[in-house]
Design a protein around this motif. Structure first.
Motif, PDB file in Angstrom:
ATOM      1  N   LEU A  79      35.942  40.769  29.892  1.00  0.00           N
ATOM      2  CA  LEU A  79      36.701  41.704  30.718  1.00  0.00           C
ATOM      3  C   LEU A  79      35.834  42.106  31.900  1.00  0.00           C
ATOM      4  O   LEU A  79      34.674  42.469  31.735  1.00  0.00           O
ATOM      5  CB  LEU A  79      37.089  42.936  29.899  1.00  0.00           C
ATOM      6  CG  LEU A  79      38.039  43.919  30.571  1.00  0.00           C
ATOM      7  CD1 LEU A  79      39.394  43.274  30.802  1.00  0.00           C
ATOM      8  CD2 LEU A  79      38.189  45.161  29.722  1.00  0.00           C
ATOM      9  N   VAL A 122      35.710  44.074  35.877  1.00  0.00           N
ATOM     10  CA  VAL A 122      36.297  44.894  36.932  1.00  0.00           C
ATOM     11  C   VAL A 122      35.600  44.519  38.232  1.00  0.00           C
ATOM     12  O   VAL A 122      34.374  44.509  38.302  1.00  0.00           O
ATOM     13  CB  VAL A 122      36.111  46.395  36.648  1.00  0.00           C
ATOM     14  CG1 VAL A 122      36.665  47.232  37.790  1.00  0.00           C
ATOM     15  CG2 VAL A 122      36.776  46.770  35.335  1.00  0.00           C
ATOM     16  N   ARG A 144      35.290  45.321  42.316  1.00  0.00           N
ATOM     17  CA  ARG A 144      35.589  46.261  43.397  1.00  0.00           C
ATOM     18  C   ARG A 144      36.222  45.515  44.568  1.00  0.00           C
ATOM     19  O   ARG A 144      35.763  44.442  44.968  1.00  0.00           O
ATOM     20  CB  ARG A 144      34.301  46.947  43.822  1.00  0.00           C
ATOM     21  CG  ARG A 144      34.546  48.079  44.765  1.00  0.00           C
ATOM     22  CD  ARG A 144      33.275  48.824  45.011  1.00  0.00           C
ATOM     23  NE  ARG A 144      33.475  49.674  46.184  1.00  0.00           N
ATOM     24  CZ  ARG A 144      32.899  50.821  46.354  1.00  0.00           C
ATOM     25  NH1 ARG A 144      32.066  51.263  45.455  1.00  0.00           N
ATOM     26  NH2 ARG A 144      33.118  51.522  47.430  1.00  0.00           N
ATOM     27  N   ARG A 203      44.999  41.501  35.258  1.00  0.00           N
ATOM     28  CA  ARG A 203      45.666  42.483  34.403  1.00  0.00           C
ATOM     29  C   ARG A 203      46.060  43.743  35.149  1.00  0.00           C
ATOM     30  O   ARG A 203      47.043  44.385  34.792  1.00  0.00           O
ATOM     31  CB  ARG A 203      44.773  42.856  33.214  1.00  0.00           C
ATOM     32  CG  ARG A 203      44.622  41.763  32.219  1.00  0.00           C
ATOM     33  CD  ARG A 203      45.958  41.393  31.633  1.00  0.00           C
ATOM     34  NE  ARG A 203      45.795  40.309  30.677  1.00  0.00           N
ATOM     35  CZ  ARG A 203      46.770  39.546  30.291  1.00  0.00           C
ATOM     36  NH1 ARG A 203      47.978  39.703  30.773  1.00  0.00           N
ATOM     37  NH2 ARG A 203      46.542  38.588  29.427  1.00  0.00           N
ATOM     38  N   SER A 204      45.305  44.128  36.184  1.00  0.00           N
ATOM     39  CA  SER A 204      45.622  45.362  36.893  1.00  0.00           C
ATOM     40  C   SER A 204      44.969  45.335  38.270  1.00  0.00           C
ATOM     41  O   SER A 204      44.015  44.595  38.504  1.00  0.00           O
ATOM     42  CB  SER A 204      45.111  46.560  36.088  1.00  0.00           C
ATOM     43  OG  SER A 204      45.474  47.764  36.707  1.00  0.00           O
ATOM     44  N   PHE A 205      45.493  46.175  39.172  1.00  0.00           N
ATOM     45  CA  PHE A 205      44.911  46.347  40.498  1.00  0.00           C
ATOM     46  C   PHE A 205      45.347  47.698  41.032  1.00  0.00           C
ATOM     47  O   PHE A 205      46.268  48.331  40.511  1.00  0.00           O
ATOM     48  CB  PHE A 205      45.345  45.220  41.445  1.00  0.00           C
ATOM     49  CG  PHE A 205      46.805  45.231  41.781  1.00  0.00           C
ATOM     50  CD1 PHE A 205      47.274  45.885  42.910  1.00  0.00           C
ATOM     51  CD2 PHE A 205      47.716  44.592  40.965  1.00  0.00           C
ATOM     52  CE1 PHE A 205      48.613  45.905  43.212  1.00  0.00           C
ATOM     53  CE2 PHE A 205      49.063  44.608  41.259  1.00  0.00           C
ATOM     54  CZ  PHE A 205      49.520  45.271  42.390  1.00  0.00           C
ATOM     55  N   ASP A 206      44.667  48.153  42.084  1.00  0.00           N
ATOM     56  CA  ASP A 206      45.073  49.390  42.730  1.00  0.00           C
ATOM     57  C   ASP A 206      45.188  49.174  44.239  1.00  0.00           C
ATOM     58  O   ASP A 206      45.025  48.046  44.719  1.00  0.00           O
ATOM     59  CB  ASP A 206      44.120  50.543  42.389  1.00  0.00           C
ATOM     60  CG  ASP A 206      42.705  50.349  42.903  1.00  0.00           C
ATOM     61  OD1 ASP A 206      42.479  49.436  43.726  1.00  0.00           O
ATOM     62  OD2 ASP A 206      41.820  51.108  42.486  1.00  0.00           O
ATOM     63  N   ASN A 232      40.910  46.904  44.057  1.00  0.00           N
ATOM     64  CA  ASN A 232      40.068  46.792  42.869  1.00  0.00           C
ATOM     65  C   ASN A 232      40.912  46.082  41.821  1.00  0.00           C
ATOM     66  O   ASN A 232      42.105  46.381  41.676  1.00  0.00           O
ATOM     67  CB  ASN A 232      39.655  48.169  42.348  1.00  0.00           C
ATOM     68  CG  ASN A 232      38.849  48.949  43.362  1.00  0.00           C
ATOM     69  OD1 ASN A 232      37.990  48.411  44.042  1.00  0.00           O
ATOM     70  ND2 ASN A 232      39.140  50.233  43.469  1.00  0.00           N
ATOM     71  N   ILE A 233      40.322  45.130  41.114  1.00  0.00           N
ATOM     72  CA  ILE A 233      41.105  44.365  40.140  1.00  0.00           C
ATOM     73  C   ILE A 233      40.424  44.355  38.777  1.00  0.00           C
ATOM     74  O   ILE A 233      39.211  44.529  38.677  1.00  0.00           O
ATOM     75  CB  ILE A 233      41.350  42.909  40.611  1.00  0.00           C
ATOM     76  CG1 ILE A 233      40.032  42.151  40.779  1.00  0.00           C
ATOM     77  CG2 ILE A 233      42.167  42.882  41.891  1.00  0.00           C
ATOM     78  CD1 ILE A 233      40.218  40.671  41.074  1.00  0.00           C
ATOM     79  N   VAL A 234      41.226  44.151  37.749  1.00  0.00           N
ATOM     80  CA  VAL A 234      40.731  43.976  36.387  1.00  0.00           C
ATOM     81  C   VAL A 234      41.118  42.570  35.958  1.00  0.00           C
ATOM     82  O   VAL A 234      42.296  42.193  35.997  1.00  0.00           O
ATOM     83  CB  VAL A 234      41.345  45.015  35.422  1.00  0.00           C
ATOM     84  CG1 VAL A 234      40.875  44.749  33.998  1.00  0.00           C
ATOM     85  CG2 VAL A 234      40.986  46.425  35.857  1.00  0.00           C
ATOM     86  N   THR A 257      37.486  36.498  31.762  1.00  0.00           N
ATOM     87  CA  THR A 257      36.851  36.082  33.013  1.00  0.00           C
ATOM     88  C   THR A 257      35.707  35.118  32.755  1.00  0.00           C
ATOM     89  O   THR A 257      34.948  35.266  31.802  1.00  0.00           O
ATOM     90  CB  THR A 257      36.300  37.312  33.759  1.00  0.00           C
ATOM     91  OG1 THR A 257      37.337  38.274  33.874  1.00  0.00           O
ATOM     92  CG2 THR A 257      35.795  36.944  35.132  1.00  0.00           C
ATOM     93  N   GLU A 306      40.842  39.642  32.867  1.00  0.00           N
ATOM     94  CA  GLU A 306      40.623  39.428  31.437  1.00  0.00           C
ATOM     95  C   GLU A 306      40.256  37.963  31.222  1.00  0.00           C
ATOM     96  O   GLU A 306      40.681  37.098  31.970  1.00  0.00           O
ATOM     97  CB  GLU A 306      41.908  39.768  30.684  1.00  0.00           C
ATOM     98  CG  GLU A 306      41.762  39.727  29.174  1.00  0.00           C
ATOM     99  CD  GLU A 306      43.055  40.134  28.495  1.00  0.00           C
ATOM    100  OE1 GLU A 306      43.000  41.046  27.663  1.00  0.00           O
ATOM    101  OE2 GLU A 306      44.105  39.550  28.803  1.00  0.00           O
TER     102      GLU A 306
END
Length: 145
Positions: A81, A83, A85, A51-54, A58-60, A64, A62
């Protein structure tokens, strides 16, 4: 997918190649909203929808699940959900539903895979009970029959 290209005299639209490569964590853009497998440094494997990363990777995830393998069987423990690292990630790969269906491994229930997994990790009943208790405490499962 088009990219604007400016030259000294004309403005052109250049079609980007399908094998265009984004460096580093930017390459995760192509996996957003897709089911992926994440291998962690401690050996665990997570399956979920990215769903997201930076920029630190780091990832999110859903929906999971932690995927456990014992011999020729596997099972998924739902985590929800999650997160992760970035420095704990070893590998990220996309999941192909067709290939997953055609694999030689057999999927079993959470209870079955936990019993097989704990039995394969230790022969002592006390150690197996401690492993199961720690998994319960991590909210991976609520009750084992």
């Amino acid at each position: 997918f088009f990219l604007n290209h400016f030259s000294t005299s004309t403005h052109k639209k250049v079609r980007m190649e399908s094998n265009f490569f984004l460096p580093g964590t930017a390459s995760l853009v192509q996996d957003l909203d897709k089911k992926i497998l994440v291998a962690l440094r401690d050996g665990r494997k997570l399956v979920g929808v990215l769903r997201s990363f930076d920029h630190y990777a780091n990832i999110v995830l859903e929906n999971t699940t932690e995927r456990l393998f014992v011999g020729n069987v596997y099972g998924d423990i739902p985590l929800g959900l999650f997160v992760v690292r970035g420095d704990n990630i070893v590998l990220i790969g996309d999941m192909d539903a067709d290939k997953e269906r055609d694999q030689p491994l057999r999927k079993v229930t959470v209870e079955e895979i936990l019993k097989l997994y704990t039995a394969s990790k230790s022969e002592a009943p006390q150690e197996r009970d401690e492993i199961l208790r720690s998994i319960r405490n991590d909210n991976a499962i609520f009750e084992i029959g």
